[in-house]
Motif scaffolding. Structure first.
Motif, PDB file in Angstrom:
ATOM      1  N   LEU A  36       0.830  -1.192   0.000  1.00  0.00           N
ATOM      2  CA  LEU A  36       0.000   0.000   0.000  1.00  0.00           C
ATOM      3  C   LEU A  36       0.872   1.253   0.000  1.00  0.00           C
ATOM      4  O   LEU A  36       1.881   1.312   0.705  1.00  0.00           O
ATOM      5  N   SER A  37       0.483   2.239  -0.785  1.00  0.00           N
ATOM      6  CA  SER A  37       1.174   3.530  -0.820  1.00  0.00           C
ATOM      7  C   SER A  37       0.360   4.550  -0.049  1.00  0.00           C
ATOM      8  O   SER A  37      -0.874   4.561  -0.117  1.00  0.00           O
ATOM      9  N   GLN A  38       1.046   5.427   0.662  1.00  0.00           N
ATOM     10  CA  GLN A  38       0.373   6.502   1.382  1.00  0.00           C
ATOM     11  C   GLN A  38       0.114   7.679   0.446  1.00  0.00           C
ATOM     12  O   GLN A  38       0.868   7.927  -0.501  1.00  0.00           O
ATOM     13  N   ALA A  39      -0.944   8.429   0.736  1.00  0.00           N
ATOM     14  CA  ALA A  39      -1.273   9.598  -0.076  1.00  0.00           C
ATOM     15  C   ALA A  39      -0.121  10.603  -0.083  1.00  0.00           C
ATOM     16  O   ALA A  39       0.184  11.208  -1.109  1.00  0.00           O
ATOM     17  N   ALA A  40       0.555  10.759   1.062  1.00  0.00           N
ATOM     18  CA  ALA A  40       1.664  11.722   1.144  1.00  0.00           C
ATOM     19  C   ALA A  40       2.810  11.315   0.231  1.00  0.00           C
ATOM     20  O   ALA A  40       3.478  12.165  -0.370  1.00  0.00           O
ATOM     21  N   SER A  41       3.047  10.001   0.126  1.00  0.00           N
ATOM     22  CA  SER A  41       4.110   9.512  -0.746  1.00  0.00           C
ATOM     23  C   SER A  41       3.782   9.791  -2.213  1.00  0.00           C
ATOM     24  O   SER A  41       4.634  10.261  -2.977  1.00  0.00           O
ATOM     25  N   LEU A  42       2.548   9.530  -2.608  1.00  0.00           N
ATOM     26  CA  LEU A  42       2.129   9.815  -3.983  1.00  0.00           C
ATOM     27  C   LEU A  42       2.196  11.305  -4.270  1.00  0.00           C
ATOM     28  O   LEU A  42       2.656  11.719  -5.345  1.00  0.00           O
ATOM     29  N   LYS A  43       1.784  12.110  -3.324  1.00  0.00           N
ATOM     30  CA  LYS A  43       1.833  13.560  -3.505  1.00  0.00           C
ATOM     31  C   LYS A  43       3.275  14.011  -3.749  1.00  0.00           C
ATOM     32  O   LYS A  43       3.542  14.873  -4.596  1.00  0.00           O
ATOM     33  N   GLY A  44       4.215  13.406  -3.016  1.00  0.00           N
ATOM     34  CA  GLY A  44       5.624  13.737  -3.198  1.00  0.00           C
ATOM     35  C   GLY A  44       6.120  13.391  -4.589  1.00  0.00           C
ATOM     36  O   GLY A  44       6.871  14.159  -5.209  1.00  0.00           O
ATOM     37  N   GLU A  99     -11.929   3.281  -5.510  1.00  0.00           N
ATOM     38  CA  GLU A  99     -12.656   3.687  -4.305  1.00  0.00           C
ATOM     39  C   GLU A  99     -12.143   2.928  -3.082  1.00  0.00           C
ATOM     40  O   GLU A  99     -12.332   3.349  -1.949  1.00  0.00           O
ATOM     41  N   ASN A 100     -11.513   1.783  -3.328  1.00  0.00           N
ATOM     42  CA  ASN A 100     -11.010   0.969  -2.224  1.00  0.00           C
ATOM     43  C   ASN A 100      -9.642   0.411  -2.608  1.00  0.00           C
ATOM     44  O   ASN A 100      -9.079   0.757  -3.646  1.00  0.00           O
ATOM     45  N   GLU A 101      -9.122  -0.463  -1.769  1.00  0.00           N
ATOM     46  CA  GLU A 101      -7.822  -1.071  -2.037  1.00  0.00           C
ATOM     47  C   GLU A 101      -8.026  -2.358  -2.846  1.00  0.00           C
ATOM     48  O   GLU A 101      -8.346  -3.406  -2.294  1.00  0.00           O
ATOM     49  N   ASN A 102      -7.876  -2.251  -4.140  1.00  0.00           N
ATOM     50  CA  ASN A 102      -8.187  -3.341  -5.060  1.00  0.00           C
ATOM     51  C   ASN A 102      -7.030  -4.341  -5.121  1.00  0.00           C
ATOM     52  O   ASN A 102      -6.090  -4.186  -5.903  1.00  0.00           O
ATOM     53  N   SER A 118       1.996  -0.882  -6.303  1.00  0.00           N
ATOM     54  CA  SER A 118       1.325  -0.689  -5.023  1.00  0.00           C
ATOM     55  C   SER A 118      -0.086  -0.157  -5.266  1.00  0.00           C
ATOM     56  O   SER A 118      -0.436   0.246  -6.380  1.00  0.00           O
ATOM     57  N   VAL A 119      -0.870  -0.170  -4.202  1.00  0.00           N
ATOM     58  CA  VAL A 119      -2.249   0.324  -4.243  1.00  0.00           C
ATOM     59  C   VAL A 119      -2.355   1.491  -3.268  1.00  0.00           C
ATOM     60  O   VAL A 119      -1.804   1.439  -2.161  1.00  0.00           O
ATOM     61  N   LEU A 120      -3.034   2.546  -3.656  1.00  0.00           N
ATOM     62  CA  LEU A 120      -3.185   3.714  -2.794  1.00  0.00           C
ATOM     63  C   LEU A 120      -4.017   3.355  -1.569  1.00  0.00           C
ATOM     64  O   LEU A 120      -5.174   2.941  -1.680  1.00  0.00           O
ATOM     65  N   TYR A 121      -3.412   3.507  -0.403  1.00  0.00           N
ATOM     66  CA  TYR A 121      -4.069   3.179   0.859  1.00  0.00           C
ATOM     67  C   TYR A 121      -5.346   4.001   1.038  1.00  0.00           C
ATOM     68  O   TYR A 121      -5.337   5.221   0.912  1.00  0.00           O
ATOM     69  N   GLY A 122      -6.465   3.310   1.280  1.00  0.00           N
ATOM     70  CA  GLY A 122      -7.724   3.995   1.514  1.00  0.00           C
ATOM     71  C   GLY A 122      -8.417   4.503   0.271  1.00  0.00           C
ATOM     72  O   GLY A 122      -9.509   5.084   0.347  1.00  0.00           O
ATOM     73  N   GLY A 123      -7.806   4.290  -0.892  1.00  0.00           N
ATOM     74  CA  GLY A 123      -8.425   4.715  -2.136  1.00  0.00           C
ATOM     75  C   GLY A 123      -8.498   6.226  -2.284  1.00  0.00           C
ATOM     76  O   GLY A 123      -7.868   6.989  -1.552  1.00  0.00           O
TER      77      GLY A 123
END
Length: 254
Positions: A36-44, A99-102, A118-123
């Motif tokens: 799972l990837s965190q939103a903050a990591s993707l934002k970076g 919408e979810n962690e597929n 990876s999948v975005l944590y929490g969608g």
């Protein structure tokens, strides 16, 4: 060594039942297990324009109503037939979201050989909850992937040249822990564990470029960020490096 350090911090906070997964992320990835990837990591990644592939698995209509910047729309029901649309470079970072962690989508792409999937944590809900914006309009449907070095990354061949010759104006700093460095270091390198970089920074010359390495590049980038913020001229090795007791080494791209 990040895990033991995190464990020590947890214990210092009073936690008494702390365990370490010794084999870490490399073993987890090798097993093909869900990441799972965190939103903050993707934002970076987006803000620093670091190479990655972002896939919106929701319907085309949902993606059009609002998607994450740079996302490519491939609805989950079409993913299995979209293998040829993905990059030839299997080292590409692939992030999937819906919408979810597929987990099924992750398994599909991971089985194609993309180890950094990876999948975005929490969608997308977690992305929005963190205050991040969505882009409206037709998203891209074609993946265009071009590898770009991370900010401050030194090319492997250039690092090798510097490691093998007494290059004026360059200093290699090994930011592994002392017990790791005991098993072998590059000739002429200086060992300062990443956790001690700030307190020992004054020992480093400002008239030389500081080239930082660890084992995989993660701690090296952390040290790079600290040195850069303090005004040092610096770059880091974003690769896997193995060094034996005689100083012989092997560097491989992650």
């Amino acid at each position: 060594m990040l895990s033991p350090e995190s464990a020590r911090r947890a214990e210092a906070m009073g936690y008494t039942n702390v365990k370490i997964f010794h084999d870490g992320m490399p073993a987890w990835k090798k097993g093909g297990l869900l990441i799972l990837s965190q939103a903050a990591s993707l934002k970076g990644l987006i803000e620093k324009d670091i190479s990655h592939v972002l896939i919106d698995l929701r319907s085309a209509e949902e993606a059009k109503a609002g998607h994450i910047k740079g996302a490519v729309s491939i609805p989950a029901k079409e993913l299995a037939g979209a293998k040829d649309r993905f990059p030839a470079d299997k080292s590409a970072v692939i992030i999937l979201y819906s919408e979810n962690e597929n987990a099924d989508a992750f398994k599909t792409v991971r089985e194609w050989g993309y180890k950094d999937t990876s999948v975005l944590y929490g969608g997308i809900g977690t992305w929005k909850k963190a205050g991040n914006q969505l882009v409206q309009g037709e998203p891209d449907t074609k993946i265009v992937y071009v590898y770009k070095p991370r900010p401050g990354e030194i090319a492997i061949e250039e690092f090798k040249t510097i490691a093998e010759t007494a290059t004026p104006g360059k200093l290699i700093v090994d930011v592994r822990e002392e017990d790791e460095a005991m098993h072998g270091m590059l000739k002429g390198a200086l060992n300062i564990p990443v956790g001690k970089i700030e307190e020992k920074m004054a020992q480093l010359p400002k008239d030389r470029e500081i080239l930082v390495h660890c084992v995989t590049g993660i701690r090296a980038e952390m040290a790079y960020d600290k040195l850069k913020a303090a005004g040092y001229k610096t770059r880091f090795l974003n690769a896997v490096i193995q060094i034996d007791k005689d100083g012989k080494y092997e560097i491989t791209k992650k």
